[in-house]
Design an enzyme around this catalytic site. Structure first.
Site, PDB file in Angstrom:
ATOM      1  N   PHE A  60       0.856  -1.196   0.000  1.00  0.00           N
ATOM      2  CA  PHE A  60       0.000   0.000   0.000  1.00  0.00           C
ATOM      3  C   PHE A  60       0.887   1.239   0.000  1.00  0.00           C
ATOM      4  CE2 PHE A  60      -2.270   3.389   2.307  1.00  0.00           C
ATOM      5  CZ  PHE A  60      -3.397   3.489   1.504  1.00  0.00           C
ATOM      6  N   GLY A  61       0.666   2.112  -0.971  1.00  0.00           N
ATOM      7  CA  GLY A  61       1.407   3.375  -1.041  1.00  0.00           C
ATOM      8  C   GLY A  61       0.506   4.536  -0.679  1.00  0.00           C
ATOM      9  N   TYR A  62       1.021   5.425   0.189  1.00  0.00           N
ATOM     10  CA  TYR A  62       0.215   6.596   0.606  1.00  0.00           C
ATOM     11  C   TYR A  62       0.933   7.909   0.313  1.00  0.00           C
ATOM     12  CZ  TYR A  62       3.422   6.268   4.531  1.00  0.00           C
ATOM     13  OH  TYR A  62       4.574   6.205   5.286  1.00  0.00           O
ATOM     14  N   GLY A  63       2.198   7.827  -0.084  1.00  0.00           N
ATOM     15  CA  GLY A  63       2.982   9.044  -0.361  1.00  0.00           C
ATOM     16  C   GLY A  63       3.542   8.967  -1.771  1.00  0.00           C
ATOM     17  N   GLU A 106      12.920   2.979   0.543  1.00  0.00           N
ATOM     18  CA  GLU A 106      12.263   3.434   1.778  1.00  0.00           C
ATOM     19  C   GLU A 106      13.162   3.255   3.008  1.00  0.00           C
ATOM     20  OE1 GLU A 106       9.294   4.932   1.508  1.00  0.00           O
ATOM     21  OE2 GLU A 106       9.272   4.525  -0.632  1.00  0.00           O
TER      22      GLU A 106
HETATM   23  C1  SIN Z   1       4.626   5.622   0.723  1.00  0.00           C
HETATM   24  O1  SIN Z   1       4.584   6.345  -0.270  1.00  0.00           O
HETATM   25  O2  SIN Z   1       3.755   4.741   0.902  1.00  0.00           O
HETATM   26  C2  SIN Z   1       5.721   5.710   1.739  1.00  0.00           C
HETATM   27  C3  SIN Z   1       6.303   7.055   1.918  1.00  0.00           C
HETATM   28  C4  SIN Z   1       6.981   7.614   0.708  1.00  0.00           C
HETATM   29  O3  SIN Z   1       7.829   6.926   0.099  1.00  0.00           O
HETATM   30  O4  SIN Z   1       6.672   8.744   0.323  1.00  0.00           O
END
Ligand code: SIN
Length: 188
Positions: free
Chosen positions: A24-27, A99
């Protein structure tokens, strides 16, 4: 905890026995997909909210002048929408490196946005005990910090603007992200 989490993630959460894994990606994982995947769909997680509280030494800042990027903070009742990707376990070689600046992999339930059903998936989150953690600040302080930061992946402002654009394209509203974007646009 060191801010380089590569070996910690490998040790804590071996994945080689699995055929595929949902991520799951949130950013930045929403808008910068630099890895192969088997399937992708919009999803959300409950009980977590995005906050620009994590320092970035390697992408949007430097060790001397860290930028500010997202982590997830526990918030009962909150909903965080993002993108899910079904990947093979070897993809985590790349993802763990990407990450590595304080993020630990955690399994959490993912709920599909446009169809019924859910799956367990991995999310990368940076907890307050990592050495790169910056913690809370006001929206204007966060925006000023972001406006003046840059790193090997580019200006820190791009992280915010691309994410806000991607969330709008998904018809998703995130007040924290949009408030930082508003403050940032005043400064750029
Ligand atoms: C994400 O995007 O899920 C993790 C944080 C990032 O790499 O910005």
């Amino acid at each position: 905890m060191s801010h380089n989490t590569i070996s910690l993630n490998k040790q804590r959460q071996p994945l080689a026995h699995l055929e595929s894994v949902w991520l799951f990606g949130y950013g930045s994982l929403i808008y910068k997909t630099d890895f192969a995947y088997l399937d992708t769909k919009p999803a959300c997680i409950y009980g977590w909210q995005r906050r620009f509280w994590q320092g970035s030494h390697d992408h949007r800042g430097t060790p001397q002048a860290p930028g500010r990027v997202l982590t997830l903070i526990e918030a009962p009742g909150a909903r965080c929408a993002g993108m899910a990707y079904q990947v093979t376990p070897d993809t985590f070689e790349h993802l763990d490196h990407r990450e590595k600046n304080g993020y630990l992999r955690v399994f959490t339930p993912l709920h599909w946005l446009h169809e019924a059903g859910e799956a367990e998936g991995i999310v990368y989150l940076a907890t307050p005990d990592n050495a790169a953690y910056l913690g809370p600040a006001s929206d204007s302080e966060i925006a000023a910090h972001i406006a003046s930061s840059a790193g090997p992946s580019g200006p820190n402002s791009e992280y915010v603007l691309k994410l806000a654009q991607a969330l709008r394209a998904m018809n998703e509203h995130d007040e924290h992200v949009f408030a930082i974007e508003r403050e940032l646009l005043k400064l750029l």
